[in-house]
Design a protein around this motif. Structure first.
Motif, PDB file in Angstrom:
ATOM      1  N   GLY A  10      -3.920   1.560   0.312  1.00 22.87           N
ATOM      2  CA  GLY A  10      -2.981   2.405  -0.434  1.00 22.87           C
ATOM      3  C   GLY A  10      -3.678   3.570  -1.110  1.00 22.87           C
ATOM      4  N   ALA A  11      -4.828   3.299  -1.730  1.00 17.75           N
ATOM      5  CA  ALA A  11      -5.586   4.371  -2.390  1.00 17.75           C
ATOM      6  C   ALA A  11      -6.079   5.387  -1.364  1.00 17.75           C
ATOM      7  CB  ALA A  11      -6.756   3.780  -3.173  1.00 17.75           C
ATOM      8  N   LYS A  12      -6.579   4.907  -0.239  1.00 14.14           N
ATOM      9  CA  LYS A  12      -7.052   5.815   0.812  1.00 14.14           C
ATOM     10  C   LYS A  12      -5.906   6.669   1.351  1.00 14.14           C
ATOM     11  CE  LYS A  12     -10.353   4.691   3.711  1.00 14.14           C
ATOM     12  NZ  LYS A  12     -11.659   5.210   3.348  1.00 14.14           N
ATOM     13  N   ARG A  13      -4.763   6.056   1.574  1.00 17.17           N
ATOM     14  CA  ARG A  13      -3.596   6.796   2.081  1.00 17.17           C
ATOM     15  C   ARG A  13      -3.148   7.869   1.087  1.00 17.17           C
ATOM     16  NH1 ARG A  13       1.063   3.485   2.793  1.00 17.17           N
ATOM     17  NH2 ARG A  13       1.855   5.082   4.177  1.00 17.17           N
ATOM     18  N   THR A  14      -3.398   7.627  -0.192  1.00 11.31           N
ATOM     19  CA  THR A  14      -3.007   8.565  -1.236  1.00 11.31           C
ATOM     20  C   THR A  14      -4.082   9.632  -1.451  1.00 11.31           C
ATOM     21  OG1 THR A  14      -1.821   6.729  -2.273  1.00 11.31           O
ATOM     22  CG2 THR A  14      -2.102   8.689  -3.607  1.00 11.31           C
TER      23      THR A  14
ATOM     24  N   PHE B 299      -6.164  -4.512   2.440  1.00 13.77           N
ATOM     25  CA  PHE B 299      -4.953  -4.083   3.126  1.00 13.77           C
ATOM     26  C   PHE B 299      -3.824  -3.658   2.196  1.00 13.77           C
ATOM     27  CE2 PHE B 299      -6.830  -7.234   6.185  1.00 13.77           C
ATOM     28  CZ  PHE B 299      -7.417  -6.264   6.986  1.00 13.77           C
ATOM     29  N   THR B 300      -3.976  -3.883   0.919  1.00 14.44           N
ATOM     30  CA  THR B 300      -2.985  -3.382  -0.037  1.00 14.44           C
ATOM     31  C   THR B 300      -3.650  -2.356  -0.945  1.00 14.44           C
ATOM     32  OG1 THR B 300      -3.405  -5.298  -1.463  1.00 14.44           O
ATOM     33  CG2 THR B 300      -1.482  -5.398  -0.036  1.00 14.44           C
ATOM     34  N   ASP B 301      -4.602  -2.778  -1.745  1.00 14.84           N
ATOM     35  CA  ASP B 301      -5.224  -1.927  -2.758  1.00 14.84           C
ATOM     36  C   ASP B 301      -5.976  -0.736  -2.164  1.00 14.84           C
ATOM     37  OD1 ASP B 301      -4.340  -3.769  -4.659  1.00 14.84           O
ATOM     38  OD2 ASP B 301      -6.217  -4.886  -4.643  1.00 14.84           O
ATOM     39  N   VAL B 302      -6.988  -1.026  -1.365  1.00 16.00           N
ATOM     40  CA  VAL B 302      -7.849   0.032  -0.832  1.00 16.00           C
ATOM     41  C   VAL B 302      -7.088   0.931   0.129  1.00 16.00           C
ATOM     42  CG1 VAL B 302      -9.873   0.477   0.630  1.00 16.00           C
ATOM     43  CG2 VAL B 302     -10.009  -1.205  -1.220  1.00 16.00           C
TER      44      VAL B 302
ATOM     45  N   THR C 144      -3.371  12.807 -14.365  1.00 13.17           N
ATOM     46  CA  THR C 144      -4.534  13.079 -13.529  1.00 13.17           C
ATOM     47  C   THR C 144      -4.037  13.436 -12.129  1.00 13.17           C
ATOM     48  OG1 THR C 144      -4.771  10.748 -12.882  1.00 13.17           O
ATOM     49  CG2 THR C 144      -6.007  11.482 -14.836  1.00 13.17           C
ATOM     50  N   ASP C 145      -4.987  13.676 -11.225  1.00 17.30           N
ATOM     51  CA  ASP C 145      -4.617  13.973  -9.845  1.00 17.30           C
ATOM     52  C   ASP C 145      -5.587  13.273  -8.901  1.00 17.30           C
ATOM     53  OD1 ASP C 145      -6.983  15.607  -9.565  1.00 17.30           O
ATOM     54  OD2 ASP C 145      -5.891  17.296 -10.411  1.00 17.30           O
ATOM     55  N   ARG C 146      -5.423  13.523  -7.606  1.00 17.25           N
ATOM     56  CA  ARG C 146      -6.253  12.849  -6.599  1.00 17.25           C
ATOM     57  C   ARG C 146      -7.743  13.132  -6.763  1.00 17.25           C
ATOM     58  NH1 ARG C 146      -1.371  14.012  -4.240  1.00 17.25           N
ATOM     59  NH2 ARG C 146      -0.538  12.475  -2.792  1.00 17.25           N
ATOM     60  N   SER C 147      -8.078  14.297  -7.285  1.00 16.48           N
ATOM     61  CA  SER C 147      -9.490  14.680  -7.393  1.00 16.48           C
ATOM     62  C   SER C 147     -10.219  14.012  -8.550  1.00 16.48           C
ATOM     63  CB  SER C 147      -9.616  16.196  -7.535  1.00 16.48           C
ATOM     64  OG  SER C 147      -9.142  16.620  -8.805  1.00 16.48           O
ATOM     65  N   ASN C 148      -9.481  13.522  -9.554  1.00 17.19           N
ATOM     66  CA  ASN C 148     -10.161  12.955 -10.723  1.00 17.19           C
ATOM     67  C   ASN C 148      -9.676  11.549 -11.078  1.00 17.19           C
ATOM     68  OD1 ASN C 148      -7.682  13.556 -11.866  1.00 17.19           O
ATOM     69  ND2 ASN C 148      -8.481  14.966 -13.409  1.00 17.19           N
ATOM     70  N   THR C 149      -9.178  10.842 -10.062  1.00 13.31           N
ATOM     71  CA  THR C 149      -8.695   9.476 -10.254  1.00 13.31           C
ATOM     72  C   THR C 149      -9.450   8.534  -9.328  1.00 13.31           C
ATOM     73  OG1 THR C 149      -6.490  10.311 -10.793  1.00 13.31           O
ATOM     74  CG2 THR C 149      -6.647   7.989 -10.187  1.00 13.31           C
ATOM     75  N   VAL C 150      -9.756   7.359  -9.818  1.00 17.75           N
ATOM     76  CA  VAL C 150     -10.409   6.328  -9.008  1.00 17.75           C
ATOM     77  C   VAL C 150      -9.557   5.059  -9.098  1.00 17.75           C
ATOM     78  CG1 VAL C 150     -11.955   5.558 -10.868  1.00 17.75           C
ATOM     79  CG2 VAL C 150     -12.614   5.190  -8.497  1.00 17.75           C
ATOM     80  N   PHE C 151      -9.525   4.316  -8.008  1.00 24.32           N
ATOM     81  CA  PHE C 151      -8.773   3.068  -7.967  1.00 24.32           C
ATOM     82  C   PHE C 151      -9.742   1.901  -7.804  1.00 24.32           C
ATOM     83  CE2 PHE C 151      -6.879  -0.481  -5.846  1.00 24.32           C
ATOM     84  CZ  PHE C 151      -5.747  -0.691  -6.595  1.00 24.32           C
ATOM     85  N   VAL C 152      -9.468   0.789  -8.487  1.00 18.08           N
ATOM     86  CA  VAL C 152     -10.286  -0.422  -8.405  1.00 18.08           C
ATOM     87  C   VAL C 152      -9.377  -1.605  -8.056  1.00 18.08           C
ATOM     88  CG1 VAL C 152     -11.863  -1.974  -9.625  1.00 18.08           C
ATOM     89  CG2 VAL C 152     -11.865   0.484 -10.164  1.00 18.08           C
TER      90      VAL C 152
ATOM     91  N   PRO D  90       0.775  -1.239   0.000  1.00 22.72           N
ATOM     92  CA  PRO D  90       0.000   0.000   0.000  1.00 22.72           C
ATOM     93  C   PRO D  90       0.811   1.296   0.000  1.00 22.72           C
ATOM     94  CG  PRO D  90       0.093  -0.829   2.223  1.00 22.72           C
ATOM     95  CD  PRO D  90       0.851  -1.809   1.360  1.00 22.72           C
ATOM     96  N   ALA D  91       2.088   1.265  -0.317  1.00 23.59           N
ATOM     97  CA  ALA D  91       2.871   2.502  -0.389  1.00 23.59           C
ATOM     98  C   ALA D  91       2.248   3.453  -1.412  1.00 23.59           C
ATOM     99  CB  ALA D  91       4.316   2.187  -0.769  1.00 23.59           C
ATOM    100  N   ARG D  92       2.286   4.723  -1.130  1.00 25.21           N
ATOM    101  CA  ARG D  92       1.655   5.733  -1.986  1.00 25.21           C
ATOM    102  C   ARG D  92       2.409   5.993  -3.286  1.00 25.21           C
ATOM    103  NH1 ARG D  92       0.732   8.775   3.362  1.00 25.21           N
ATOM    104  NH2 ARG D  92       2.954   9.105   3.139  1.00 25.21           N
ATOM    105  N   THR D  93       3.676   5.683  -3.327  1.00 19.80           N
ATOM    106  CA  THR D  93       4.538   6.037  -4.453  1.00 19.80           C
ATOM    107  C   THR D  93       3.975   5.601  -5.803  1.00 19.80           C
ATOM    108  OG1 THR D  93       6.386   5.700  -2.952  1.00 19.80           O
ATOM    109  CG2 THR D  93       6.920   5.943  -5.274  1.00 19.80           C
ATOM    110  N   SER D  94       3.517   4.374  -5.906  1.00 18.79           N
ATOM    111  CA  SER D  94       3.031   3.867  -7.196  1.00 18.79           C
ATOM    112  C   SER D  94       1.692   4.476  -7.594  1.00 18.79           C
ATOM    113  CB  SER D  94       2.930   2.344  -7.169  1.00 18.79           C
ATOM    114  OG  SER D  94       4.227   1.802  -7.061  1.00 18.79           O
ATOM    115  N   TYR D  95       0.859   4.784  -6.628  1.00 25.13           N
ATOM    116  CA  TYR D  95      -0.411   5.455  -6.936  1.00 25.13           C
ATOM    117  C   TYR D  95      -0.123   6.847  -7.510  1.00 25.13           C
ATOM    118  CZ  TYR D  95      -2.614   1.846  -4.033  1.00 25.13           C
ATOM    119  OH  TYR D  95      -3.039   0.657  -3.501  1.00 25.13           O
ATOM    120  N   ILE D  96       0.828   7.539  -6.900  1.00 29.93           N
ATOM    121  CA  ILE D  96       1.204   8.880  -7.364  1.00 29.93           C
ATOM    122  C   ILE D  96       1.834   8.795  -8.751  1.00 29.93           C
ATOM    123  CG2 ILE D  96       2.764  10.823  -6.919  1.00 29.93           C
ATOM    124  CD1 ILE D  96       2.251  10.180  -3.857  1.00 29.93           C
ATOM    125  N   ARG D  97       2.703   7.825  -8.959  1.00 31.27           N
ATOM    126  CA  ARG D  97       3.337   7.641 -10.273  1.00 31.27           C
ATOM    127  C   ARG D  97       2.286   7.315 -11.339  1.00 31.27           C
ATOM    128  NH1 ARG D  97       6.009   8.991 -14.211  1.00 31.27           N
ATOM    129  NH2 ARG D  97       7.068   7.415 -15.432  1.00 31.27           N
TER     130      ARG D  97
END
Length: 170
Positions: free
Chosen positions: A124-128, A119-122, A106-114, A92-99
């Motif tokens: 990490g997205a929440k932390r980002t 404990f990894t996917d969700v 895009t940015d945090r306001s217009n990106t969605v994660f699926v 769940p490190a934020r680095t890859s979500y940001i990359r």
């Protein structure tokens, strides 16, 4: 107590998410986990996955795959899809979500994660700070470390669903 692991949404499958509606709401990028989110663990892209990415492109979405798997697995899945990807993501490190957002422009306001794991996917997205959608795993056969996490996920999902029922009851 478990709220930091609660998904923003929980749906049965990636393939029922109303991506057109998300686009209307202003979302422009979608980040996906691969295994058990788009295809069973280790499987290549199937017709349904290929059609989904073609549909996303038609709608106007940018997309990116992020996976904790090594490059051969991610590259093999992406061969016929041809989207951005990040392997060995250390979720769940934020680095890859940001990359991923940088790759999609895009940015945090217009990106969605699926993704299919809390404990990894969700997390990490929440932390980002990205909207996230948890989907049920597609196939029950998984690596042992994931099987163990699924037991803990059941506990968190119990409290998530209880909270959802209380919220709907108001």
């Amino acid at each position: 107590m478990f709220d930091m692991f609660f998904p923003d949404e929980y749906v049965a499958s990636t393939y029922i998410i109303p991506f057109e509606k998300l686009y209307e709401e202003g979302y422009r990028g979608v980040i996906f986990d691969i295994d058990n989110t788009l295809v069973p663990h280790g499987a290549p892209a199937d017709t349904r996955a290929k059609e989904l990415f073609a549909r996303l492109t038609t709608i106007g979405f940018a997309s990116c795959l992020i996976s904790n798997n090594q490059e051969p697995r991610v590259r093999m899945f992406n061969e016929e899809i041809g989207t951005n990807y990040i392997f060995n993501a250390h979720k769940p490190a934020r680095t890859s979500y940001i990359r991923a957002m940088e790759l999609m422009e895009t940015d945090r306001s217009n990106t969605v994660f699926v993704g299919d794991q809390l404990f990894t996917d969700v997390w990490g997205a929440k932390r980002t700070g990205i909207r996230n959608i948890l989907v049920r795993p597609m196939y029950p056969k998984e690596e042992i470390q994931i099987v163990l996490k699924r037991y803990l996920e059941r506990i968190v999902l119990y409290f998530y669903k209880r909270k959802q029922r209380k919220t709907r009851g108001r």
